[in-house]
Scaffold this motif. Structure first.
Motif, PDB file in Angstrom:
ATOM      1  N   GLU A 158      15.997  40.716   5.072  1.00  0.00           N
ATOM      2  CA  GLU A 158      17.409  40.190   4.768  1.00  0.00           C
ATOM      3  C   GLU A 158      17.115  41.088   2.763  1.00  0.00           C
ATOM      4  OE1 GLU A 158      15.061  36.170   5.991  1.00  0.00           O
ATOM      5  OE2 GLU A 158      15.289  37.011   4.198  1.00  0.00           O
TER       6      GLU A 158
ATOM      7  N   GLY B 120      17.293  30.224   0.721  1.00  0.00           N
ATOM      8  CA  GLY B 120      18.837  29.804   1.069  1.00  0.00           C
ATOM      9  C   GLY B 120      19.493  31.027   0.204  1.00  0.00           C
TER      10      GLY B 120
ATOM     11  N   GLY C  44      22.790  25.874   6.014  1.00  0.00           N
ATOM     12  CA  GLY C  44      22.093  27.246   5.725  1.00  0.00           C
ATOM     13  C   GLY C  44      21.142  27.750   4.712  1.00  0.00           C
TER      14      GLY C  44
ATOM     15  N   LEU D  45      17.625  26.127   3.807  1.00  0.00           N
ATOM     16  CA  LEU D  45      16.686  24.956   4.281  1.00  0.00           C
ATOM     17  C   LEU D  45      16.295  23.909   2.994  1.00  0.00           C
ATOM     18  CD1 LEU D  45      14.118  24.143   5.527  1.00  0.00           C
ATOM     19  CD2 LEU D  45      12.288  25.863   4.715  1.00  0.00           C
TER      20      LEU D  45
ATOM     21  N   TYR E  55      15.021  18.689  11.629  1.00  0.00           N
ATOM     22  CA  TYR E  55      16.565  19.793  10.894  1.00  0.00           C
ATOM     23  C   TYR E  55      15.298  20.281  12.054  1.00  0.00           C
ATOM     24  CZ  TYR E  55      15.769  24.733   8.635  1.00  0.00           C
ATOM     25  OH  TYR E  55      15.677  25.433   8.850  1.00  0.00           O
TER      26      TYR E  55
ATOM     27  N   LYS F 284      12.031  31.331  12.338  1.00  0.00           N
ATOM     28  CA  LYS F 284      12.588  32.434  11.206  1.00  0.00           C
ATOM     29  C   LYS F 284      11.615  31.940  10.490  1.00  0.00           C
ATOM     30  CE  LYS F 284      16.486  33.873   8.645  1.00  0.00           C
ATOM     31  NZ  LYS F 284      17.883  33.054   8.064  1.00  0.00           N
TER      32      LYS F 284
ATOM     33  N   ARG G 252       8.927  31.131   7.919  1.00  0.00           N
ATOM     34  CA  ARG G 252       6.832  31.328   7.239  1.00  0.00           C
ATOM     35  C   ARG G 252       6.966  30.881   6.892  1.00  0.00           C
ATOM     36  NH1 ARG G 252      12.916  34.492   6.151  1.00  0.00           N
ATOM     37  NH2 ARG G 252      12.530  33.921   4.173  1.00  0.00           N
TER      38      ARG G 252
HETATM   39  P1  P6P Z   1      20.273  30.679   9.754  1.00  0.00           P
HETATM   40  C1  P6P Z   1      17.530  31.077   4.842  1.00  0.00           C
HETATM   41  O1  P6P Z   1      17.623  31.893   4.793  1.00  0.00           O
HETATM   42  C2  P6P Z   1      17.388  30.129   5.389  1.00  0.00           C
HETATM   43  O2  P6P Z   1      15.731  30.509   5.355  1.00  0.00           O
HETATM   44  C3  P6P Z   1      16.661  28.742   5.424  1.00  0.00           C
HETATM   45  O3  P6P Z   1      16.827  28.190   3.864  1.00  0.00           O
HETATM   46  C4  P6P Z   1      18.205  28.116   6.701  1.00  0.00           C
HETATM   47  O4  P6P Z   1      17.864  27.207   6.982  1.00  0.00           O
HETATM   48  C5  P6P Z   1      18.043  29.478   7.593  1.00  0.00           C
HETATM   49  O5  P6P Z   1      16.921  30.448   7.377  1.00  0.00           O
HETATM   50  C6  P6P Z   1      18.987  29.851   7.744  1.00  0.00           C
HETATM   51  O6  P6P Z   1      19.026  29.825   9.163  1.00  0.00           O
HETATM   52  O7  P6P Z   1      19.383  31.724  10.761  1.00  0.00           O
HETATM   53  O8  P6P Z   1      20.772  29.489  10.520  1.00  0.00           O
HETATM   54  O9  P6P Z   1      21.461  31.658   9.237  1.00  0.00           O
END
Ligand code: P6P
Length: 335
Positions: free
Chosen positions: A69, A122, A243, A245, A259, A271, A273
């Motif tokens: 990322e 995020g 977007g 967490l 969630y 996605k 960790r």
């Molecule tokens: P997507 C941000 O990169 C994160 O790790 C979390 O904070 C968030 O909920 C998620 O990924 C968002 O992922 O795939 O929905 O953009």
């Protein structure tokens, strides 16, 4: 035990930590000091975030982290600040960070603790002023306190956390953490440089009407998740997903909700960790009366095999998590 020492709203974090330490006759103060070190780093990162737009430190750093990322400048700054605070505090021997491929040895070879963290989660929201957060887990090392922490120290299951928490940098900045005796939230007052107890003994509602997931991935969701989302729509639930967490988790913790980040085509193992995102929030939600699973297994019983391994995550109000499980199980039976 907490009833004996119910501290009033407005108690400072430092006094709260001290009073809670008194509840444990054999406590030697190292964990208390570690929590203070985290709070110090949070204050510094909060200041950097609030000034970012003025100092030109928003936007990409031009490198990618271990997850591939784009690293935002504030990601890097937050990582440096938390590592420095934990190294200088002396209580932590080894750190696992989302921003570093390998563990960070602090040189505190007699430190009893391991910290796993996502220093700024995020971060893609940084430039658009959406809430972001720091997530952390604290473990007691299993190796002798006479050298660097080992990989085994770093791959403990979430059930072995001695503390877990997050900082949310939002409309206000809050530190929310647990040491296994309930969840307490502290709101930061920048003019005083202090965190004050604002949310004592948080309990999440057993049921809720908010569901949080990225429905852009709907086509590759497991059938049970698709069925659950249909159910949410039939129930006229509210979809809330920012977007970030920590932001989504914090809202659902206080208001009730679930969630969901399941396995998808892009993220076949989910996605998020396990070591430095799922475990910390799973400890918090369970301490607040909620649930956290990967869709089948309790997050806290999963034993990591790799530092940066991912996991599907279903977390929030217990009745909502159980409902997700019901739809997942039904689809397995009818598959
Ligand atoms: P997507 C941000 O990169 C994160 O790790 C979390 O904070 C968030 O909920 C998620 O990924 C968002 O992922 O795939 O929905 O953009």
């Amino acid at each position: 035990m907490d009833d004996q020492l119910a501290l009033p709203v407005g108690t400072t974090l430092d006094r709260f930590i001290m009073r809670k330490q008194e509840e444990f006759p054999y406590a030697t103060g190292e964990l208390s000091q570690l929590l203070r070190d985290i709070a110090l780093a949070a204050k510094i990162v909060n200041r950097e975030i609030n000034r970012a737009g003025l100092l030109g430190i928003t936007g990409n750093y031009g490198q990618q982290n271990v997850q591939g990322e784009e690293q935002q400048k504030l990601d890097v700054i937050a990582n440096i600040r938390f590592i420095r605070a934990l190294r200088n505090g002396g209580e932590v021997c080894t750190i696992i960070s989302e921003e570093d491929d390998h563990v960070i040895q602090t040189g505190n070879t007699e430190g009893k603790y391991i910290v796993a963290m996502d220093p700024l989660d995020g971060s893609s929201n940084i430039d658009v002023n959406v809430a972001i957060g720091t997530i952390f887990s604290v473990y007691r090392r299993t190796s002798d306190a006479s050298g660097d922490g080992t990989l085994e120290d770093c791959l403990q299951s979430g059930a072995r956390q001695v503390a877990a928490g997050y900082i949310i940098y939002g409309s206000s900045t809050m530190l929310v953490y647990t040491t296994g005796c309930g969840v307490n939230g502290f709101t930061y007052e920048p003019s005083l440089g202090e965190f004050f107890l604002s949310h004592p003994m948080i309990m999440t509602p057993s049921e809720g009407k908010i569901y949080s997931c990225n429905e852009g991935n709907l086509n590759s969701f497991p059938e049970g998740i698709k069925a659950y989302l249909d159910y949410c729509k039939e129930q006229n639930y509210t979809s809330r997903y920012i977007g970030s967490l920590v932001g989504d988790f914090h809202r659902n913790l206080l208001k009730g909700g679930v969630y969901i980040y399941p396995a998808t085509a892009k993220a076949p193992n989910g996605k998020l960790r396990l070591v430095y995102e799922c475990n910390a929030l799973a400890m918090i939600i369970e301490q607040a009366g909620g649930m956290a699973t990967d869709g089948t297994e309790r997050i806290l019983t999963k034993t990591p095999t790799e530092l940066h391994q991912r996991s599907p995550l279903v977390i929030g109000s217990p009745e909502m998590v159980e409902k997700v499980h019901t739809f997942l199980a039904e689809k397995v039976l009818t598959a």
